[in-house]
Enzyme design. Sequence first.
Site, short mmCIF file in Angstrom:
data_model
loop_
_atom_site.label_atom_id
_atom_site.label_comp_id
_atom_site.label_asym_id
_atom_site.label_seq_id
_atom_site.Cartn_x
_atom_site.Cartn_y
_atom_site.Cartn_z
N ARG A 54 -1.95 72.07 -52.58
CA ARG A 54 -0.86 71.99 -53.56
C ARG A 54 0.61 71.49 -53.11
O ARG A 54 1.58 72.18 -53.54
CB ARG A 54 -0.66 73.34 -54.40
CG ARG A 54 -1.71 73.42 -55.24
CD ARG A 54 -2.34 72.53 -56.29
NE ARG A 54 -3.39 72.78 -57.02
CZ ARG A 54 -4.67 72.54 -56.35
NH1 ARG A 54 -4.72 71.76 -55.29
NH2 ARG A 54 -5.90 72.69 -56.97
N SER A 98 -1.31 76.35 -63.44
CA SER A 98 -1.19 77.65 -62.93
C SER A 98 0.13 77.92 -62.73
O SER A 98 0.94 77.24 -62.04
CB SER A 98 -2.01 77.55 -61.50
OG SER A 98 -3.39 77.26 -61.77
N GLU A 141 3.54 78.45 -58.05
CA GLU A 141 2.95 76.97 -57.99
C GLU A 141 3.90 76.04 -58.95
O GLU A 141 4.23 75.12 -58.61
CB GLU A 141 1.59 76.78 -58.64
CG GLU A 141 1.03 75.33 -58.22
CD GLU A 141 -0.21 75.03 -59.13
OE1 GLU A 141 0.12 74.54 -60.05
OE2 GLU A 141 -1.19 75.14 -58.28
N1 EPU Z 1 -10.22 84.99 -62.67
C1 EPU Z 1 -10.24 85.95 -63.05
N2 EPU Z 1 -9.36 86.32 -64.33
C2 EPU Z 1 -8.60 85.37 -64.69
C3 EPU Z 1 -8.70 84.21 -64.30
C4 EPU Z 1 -9.57 83.95 -63.16
O1 EPU Z 1 -10.80 86.96 -62.56
O2 EPU Z 1 -7.80 85.79 -65.77
C5 EPU Z 1 -11.26 84.47 -61.80
C6 EPU Z 1 -12.41 83.73 -61.96
O3 EPU Z 1 -13.44 84.22 -62.73
C7 EPU Z 1 -12.70 82.87 -61.04
C8 EPU Z 1 -11.29 82.72 -60.15
O4 EPU Z 1 -10.49 83.76 -60.65
O5 EPU Z 1 -13.51 83.63 -60.24
C9 EPU Z 1 -10.60 81.39 -60.25
O6 EPU Z 1 -10.49 81.03 -61.57
P1 EPU Z 1 -10.57 79.63 -61.96
O7 EPU Z 1 -11.97 78.90 -61.74
O8 EPU Z 1 -10.02 79.61 -63.40
O9 EPU Z 1 -9.71 78.63 -61.19
P2 EPU Z 1 -8.11 78.84 -60.81
O10 EPU Z 1 -8.37 79.23 -59.09
O11 EPU Z 1 -7.48 80.08 -61.30
C10 EPU Z 1 -7.72 76.51 -60.11
C11 EPU Z 1 -6.56 75.69 -60.19
C12 EPU Z 1 -6.51 74.99 -61.62
C13 EPU Z 1 -7.57 74.37 -61.75
C14 EPU Z 1 -8.91 75.28 -61.98
C15 EPU Z 1 -10.17 74.81 -62.03
C16 EPU Z 1 -4.78 76.60 -58.65
C17 EPU Z 1 -3.72 77.37 -58.34
N3 EPU Z 1 -5.51 76.33 -59.80
O12 EPU Z 1 -7.36 77.57 -60.88
O13 EPU Z 1 -5.43 74.13 -61.50
O14 EPU Z 1 -7.52 73.73 -63.29
O15 EPU Z 1 -8.65 75.80 -60.64
O16 EPU Z 1 -10.42 73.75 -61.26
O17 EPU Z 1 -5.53 76.14 -57.57
C18 EPU Z 1 -2.92 74.05 -61.82
O18 EPU Z 1 -2.96 73.84 -60.38
O19 EPU Z 1 -1.92 73.99 -62.56
C19 EPU Z 1 -4.29 74.19 -62.29
C20 EPU Z 1 -4.54 74.43 -63.48
#
Ligand code: EPU
Length: 290
Positions: free
Chosen positions: A167, A217, A287
Site C-alpha cells: 500500500r 480501509s 491507510e
Molecule cells: N475481520 C474481523 N473483524 C472485522 C473485519 C475483519 O475479525 O470487523 C477479520 C476477517 O474475518 C478476516 C481478516 O480480519 O479474517 C481480514 O478481513 P478482510 O478479509 O475483510 O480483509 P482486510 O484485511 O480487512 C483487505 C484490504 C481491503 C480489501 C480486502 C479484501 C487492507 C488494509 N485492506 O482488507 O482493501 O478490499 O482485503 O480483499 O489491506 C482498502 O485497501 O481500502 C481496501 C478496502
Amino acid sequence: VKGLVKVAEPLARYTTFRIGGPADVLVEPADEEDLARALAWAQERGVPVTLLGGGSNVLVPDEGLPGLVLRIGLDGIRWERPGDGGRRGVVVGAGTVLARLVHEAARRGCRGLEPCAGIPGTVGGALVMNAGTRDGSIGQVVDWVRVVEPGGQLAVWPREQCGFAYRSSRMQAEGIPVVAARLVLDPGDPQAILQEIRRHTAYRQRTQPLRYPNCGSVFKNPPGDASGRLIEACGLKGLRRGRAQISEQHANFIINLGGATAEDVLDLMTTAWRCVRDRFGVILEPEVRL
Ligand code: EPU
C-alpha cells in the site's frame, strides 16, 4: 492553465467519503503539460499542492485545503498489439477509472488486474498507493509510470524506480503526481478472469459496508494480522461520533451516516488507534490519506 479552475470549491463532492471543506483553488488540468505547468507554478511560489484522483482514499479536513488542489482527470486507455507469448501492453491515463480498465482487460483476456476488481478510484490513485489485495497489487503489472518530477519535468520511471511496497510507493512518499502508466498483462481466458473479478467484487460486497459513503480501509493491516480483527476485539464496532460510525459490518471501515465531519472521523480513528495500542501493543498506520 488551460483546464478548469475553481475558487473556494467545496471538496466533499470530490471524495467518496462525502467529507471535506473547500480548496482555495481547485485545478483540473487539461493535459499532462498543463498539470506540469500548474505544479511548477505552485512550487516556484511555495504554494501548497494536494493531488487528488478519484477521492476514494482520502479524508479532507473540515477547514478545507490551502493552496492548490490538482485533480488529475487525464483518462484514456490505449491497448497495444499482443507481443511475445500473448502478453499485452496497455498505456493508461492516471485519471482513468480503475474499474473500467479492469473490465476492459478481462474482456480482452488479459490477466493481472483481478486483485484490483471492486477497488474504487482512478488508476493513478491505485498506482500511488499500490492498491490490491492479499492476492496481489497493481505495482506487479507496471512496466513504467510517467510522473511529473519536482520543477515540472515529465519523466518516465521504470517499475524498479517506483518503490512499490504494501500500500505504498515512492510517488506516494515524495508526493509525485502520476500522469500515465504502461502495464503489461498476461494472456488468460476471459471467462476465467471475469469469474475471478466477480469473486473479488462479491467478497467486498459481502464483507464491506459499501452502501454508505466511506474511504475504504481506514488503517493498513499490521504484519501478519488484520486491523479489522483488532478493532473488533476492542469492542468498537458500531461506535459513533457525530454522524460517523465504526462499521458494524467491518471494523476497519468508518461510514458516513450523512453529514459526518472530518473531525468525527478523526475522533473515531484516534479512539481505535489508542485502544489497539493499549490492548495489543500494536501501532496502527492509517491507510486513508490524511
Ligand atoms: N475481520 C474481523 N473483524 C472485522 C473485519 C475483519 O475479525 O470487523 C477479520 C476477517 O474475518 C478476516 C481478516 O480480519 O479474517 C481480514 O478481513 P478482510 O478479509 O475483510 O480483509 P482486510 O484485511 O480487512 C483487505 C484490504 C481491503 C480489501 C480486502 C479484501 C487492507 C488494509 N485492506 O482488507 O482493501 O478490499 O482485503 O480483499 O489491506 C482498502 O485497501 O481500502 C481496501 C478496502
